[in-house]
Scaffold this motif. Structure first.
Motif, PDB file in Angstrom:
ATOM      1  N   HIS A 113       3.301  15.784  16.409  1.00 48.18           N
ATOM      2  CA  HIS A 113       3.413  16.125  14.983  1.00 48.18           C
ATOM      3  C   HIS A 113       2.375  15.403  14.109  1.00 48.18           C
ATOM      4  CE1 HIS A 113       7.038  18.115  16.140  1.00 48.18           C
ATOM      5  NE2 HIS A 113       7.716  17.004  16.326  1.00 48.18           N
ATOM      6  N   GLN A 114       1.194  15.136  14.643  1.00 47.13           N
ATOM      7  CA  GLN A 114       0.210  14.399  13.853  1.00 47.13           C
ATOM      8  C   GLN A 114      -0.360  15.238  12.712  1.00 47.13           C
ATOM      9  OE1 GLN A 114      -2.579  12.410  16.445  1.00 47.13           O
ATOM     10  NE2 GLN A 114      -1.008  11.005  17.164  1.00 47.13           N
ATOM     11  N   GLU A 115      -0.127  16.527  12.720  1.00 38.27           N
ATOM     12  CA  GLU A 115      -0.581  17.392  11.633  1.00 38.27           C
ATOM     13  C   GLU A 115       0.454  17.511  10.520  1.00 38.27           C
ATOM     14  OE1 GLU A 115       2.268  19.557  13.884  1.00 38.27           O
ATOM     15  OE2 GLU A 115       0.601  18.375  14.612  1.00 38.27           O
ATOM     16  N   LYS A 116       1.670  17.048  10.784  1.00 39.13           N
ATOM     17  CA  LYS A 116       2.772  17.159   9.830  1.00 39.13           C
ATOM     18  C   LYS A 116       2.505  16.333   8.572  1.00 39.13           C
ATOM     19  CE  LYS A 116       7.581  15.757   9.538  1.00 39.13           C
ATOM     20  NZ  LYS A 116       8.666  15.116  10.260  1.00 39.13           N
ATOM     21  N   VAL A 117       2.847  16.913   7.418  1.00 36.61           N
ATOM     22  CA  VAL A 117       2.727  16.203   6.147  1.00 36.61           C
ATOM     23  C   VAL A 117       4.144  15.902   5.668  1.00 36.61           C
ATOM     24  CG1 VAL A 117       1.958  16.338   3.743  1.00 36.61           C
ATOM     25  CG2 VAL A 117       0.559  17.334   5.567  1.00 36.61           C
ATOM     26  N   ALA A 118       4.409  14.639   5.379  1.00 37.75           N
ATOM     27  CA  ALA A 118       5.746  14.210   4.963  1.00 37.75           C
ATOM     28  C   ALA A 118       6.050  14.702   3.563  1.00 37.75           C
ATOM     29  CB  ALA A 118       5.843  12.688   5.014  1.00 37.75           C
ATOM     30  N   GLU A 119       7.246  15.212   3.411  1.00 35.90           N
ATOM     31  CA  GLU A 119       7.692  15.652   2.091  1.00 35.90           C
ATOM     32  C   GLU A 119       8.008  14.430   1.233  1.00 35.90           C
ATOM     33  OE1 GLU A 119       7.857  18.954   1.203  1.00 35.90           O
ATOM     34  OE2 GLU A 119       6.930  19.317   3.139  1.00 35.90           O
ATOM     35  N   LYS A 120       8.880  13.543   1.752  1.00 39.28           N
ATOM     36  CA  LYS A 120       9.221  12.309   1.064  1.00 39.28           C
ATOM     37  C   LYS A 120      10.113  11.469   1.960  1.00 39.28           C
ATOM     38  CE  LYS A 120      13.219  13.640  -1.681  1.00 39.28           C
ATOM     39  NZ  LYS A 120      13.764  13.597  -3.010  1.00 39.28           N
ATOM     40  N   GLU A 177       0.852  -1.197   0.000  1.00 43.54           N
ATOM     41  CA  GLU A 177       0.000   0.000   0.000  1.00 43.54           C
ATOM     42  C   GLU A 177       0.885   1.242   0.000  1.00 43.54           C
ATOM     43  OE1 GLU A 177      -2.897  -0.168   3.137  1.00 43.54           O
ATOM     44  OE2 GLU A 177      -3.707  -2.070   2.428  1.00 43.54           O
ATOM     45  N   PRO A 178       0.347   2.386  -0.442  1.00 46.89           N
ATOM     46  CA  PRO A 178       1.161   3.614  -0.475  1.00 46.89           C
ATOM     47  C   PRO A 178       1.601   4.031   0.931  1.00 46.89           C
ATOM     48  CG  PRO A 178      -0.932   3.918  -1.637  1.00 46.89           C
ATOM     49  CD  PRO A 178      -0.998   2.588  -0.958  1.00 46.89           C
ATOM     50  N   THR A 179       2.754   4.666   0.976  1.00 46.25           N
ATOM     51  CA  THR A 179       3.245   5.223   2.232  1.00 46.25           C
ATOM     52  C   THR A 179       2.390   6.428   2.601  1.00 46.25           C
ATOM     53  OG1 THR A 179       5.500   4.518   1.731  1.00 46.25           O
ATOM     54  CG2 THR A 179       5.242   6.305   3.347  1.00 46.25           C
ATOM     55  N   PRO A 180       1.840   6.446   3.813  1.00 50.05           N
ATOM     56  CA  PRO A 180       1.019   7.601   4.209  1.00 50.05           C
ATOM     57  C   PRO A 180       1.866   8.872   4.307  1.00 50.05           C
ATOM     58  CG  PRO A 180       1.109   5.946   5.969  1.00 50.05           C
ATOM     59  CD  PRO A 180       1.925   5.444   4.846  1.00 50.05           C
ATOM     60  N   LYS A 181       1.318   9.965   3.796  1.00 47.67           N
ATOM     61  CA  LYS A 181       2.019  11.243   3.849  1.00 47.67           C
ATOM     62  C   LYS A 181       1.715  12.005   5.138  1.00 47.67           C
ATOM     63  CE  LYS A 181       2.384  11.966  -1.134  1.00 47.67           C
ATOM     64  NZ  LYS A 181       3.422  11.033  -1.255  1.00 47.67           N
ATOM     65  N   SER A 182       0.678  11.570   5.856  1.00 52.76           N
ATOM     66  CA  SER A 182       0.315  12.215   7.117  1.00 52.76           C
ATOM     67  C   SER A 182      -0.297  11.182   8.049  1.00 52.76           C
ATOM     68  CB  SER A 182      -0.685  13.350   6.879  1.00 52.76           C
ATOM     69  OG  SER A 182      -1.902  12.822   6.392  1.00 52.76           O
ATOM     70  N   PHE A 183      -0.412  11.559   9.299  1.00 51.39           N
ATOM     71  CA  PHE A 183      -0.980  10.648  10.286  1.00 51.39           C
ATOM     72  C   PHE A 183      -2.396  10.225   9.888  1.00 51.39           C
ATOM     73  CE2 PHE A 183      -3.464   9.771  14.101  1.00 51.39           C
ATOM     74  CZ  PHE A 183      -2.700   8.764  14.666  1.00 51.39           C
ATOM     75  N   SER A 184      -3.172  11.152   9.347  1.00 53.14           N
ATOM     76  CA  SER A 184      -4.566  10.859   9.000  1.00 53.14           C
ATOM     77  C   SER A 184      -4.695   9.808   7.893  1.00 53.14           C
ATOM     78  CB  SER A 184      -5.306  12.140   8.598  1.00 53.14           C
ATOM     79  OG  SER A 184      -4.716  12.696   7.444  1.00 53.14           O
ATOM     80  N   GLU A 185      -3.632   9.552   7.141  1.00 51.53           N
ATOM     81  CA  GLU A 185      -3.657   8.557   6.066  1.00 51.53           C
ATOM     82  C   GLU A 185      -3.245   7.158   6.527  1.00 51.53           C
ATOM     83  OE1 GLU A 185      -1.359   9.845   2.706  1.00 51.53           O
ATOM     84  OE2 GLU A 185      -2.468  11.720   2.516  1.00 51.53           O
TER      85      GLU A 185
END
Length: 183
Positions: free
Chosen positions: A159-166, A135-143
């Protein structure tokens, strides 16, 4: 839960979900074979697939790979983005963290929480993306999927609001050549 409580969970072989300097990661004590098996089970991943390990410093890295190639030291000291390097002949890690060619991918994170966690734990920790294999790597906690959330022993509330760059860059150093595995 306190920082010390998270350390206690790692000490007894539990799996945590935590923010890293790249993506949300599943982690455990990288020296505990049973804890590592739990990570593979949560991810529904074959144990033949290698994992990334996080250490807190060059000194901890040396404890697990011996002599660090000069080229790797140069990269570690100058890289501004998270960089994972594949090393030969690791030692002191759970056998199921090591690839079949006797290599291991290790990163010194730039994230202060990760560094402090590892430093206080005193041992390397596993860092693998918080997704079920395939499955795709989640870019954020919500995913992060329910399949992951319900199977970890603890979720770090940071940091649950943080969105991963890569994800990190992955390099392998052979002789004096630097081979890019993942940009």
């Amino acid at each position: 839960m306190t920082f010390k409580s998270i350390i206690n969970l790692l000490e007894i072989g539990k799996a945590i979900l935590y923010p890293t300097d790249t993506v949300w990661g599943l982690g455990c004590d990288a020296t505990n074979e049973e804890a590592v098996k739990k990570i593979y089970k949560i991810k529904n991943r074959e144990e033949s697939k290698s994992l990334i390990i996080l250490v807190d410093s060059i000194e901890m890295l040396q404890n697990h790979v011996g002599n660090i190639p000069e080229k790797a030291l140069e990269i570690l000291k100058t890289s501004e983005k998270p960089t994972t390097i594949i090393y030969n002949n690791p030692k002191g890690l759970a056998p199921n963290t090591i690839a079949s060619d006797n290599t291991i991918a290790i990163r010194i994170p730039k994230d202060e929480f990760c560094i402090q966690l590892i430093k206080e734990f005193g041992k390397p920790i596993v860092s693998t993306s918080a997704n079920v294999s395939g499955e795709p790597t989640p870019k954020s906690f919500s995913e992060i999927s329910e399949a992951i959330l319900k199977n970890v022993d603890y979720v770090v509330n940071l940091h649950q609001e943080k969105v991963a760059e890569k994800s990190s860059t992955i390099l392998k150093i052979e002789d004096d050549d630097v081979i890019v595995i993942r940009e």
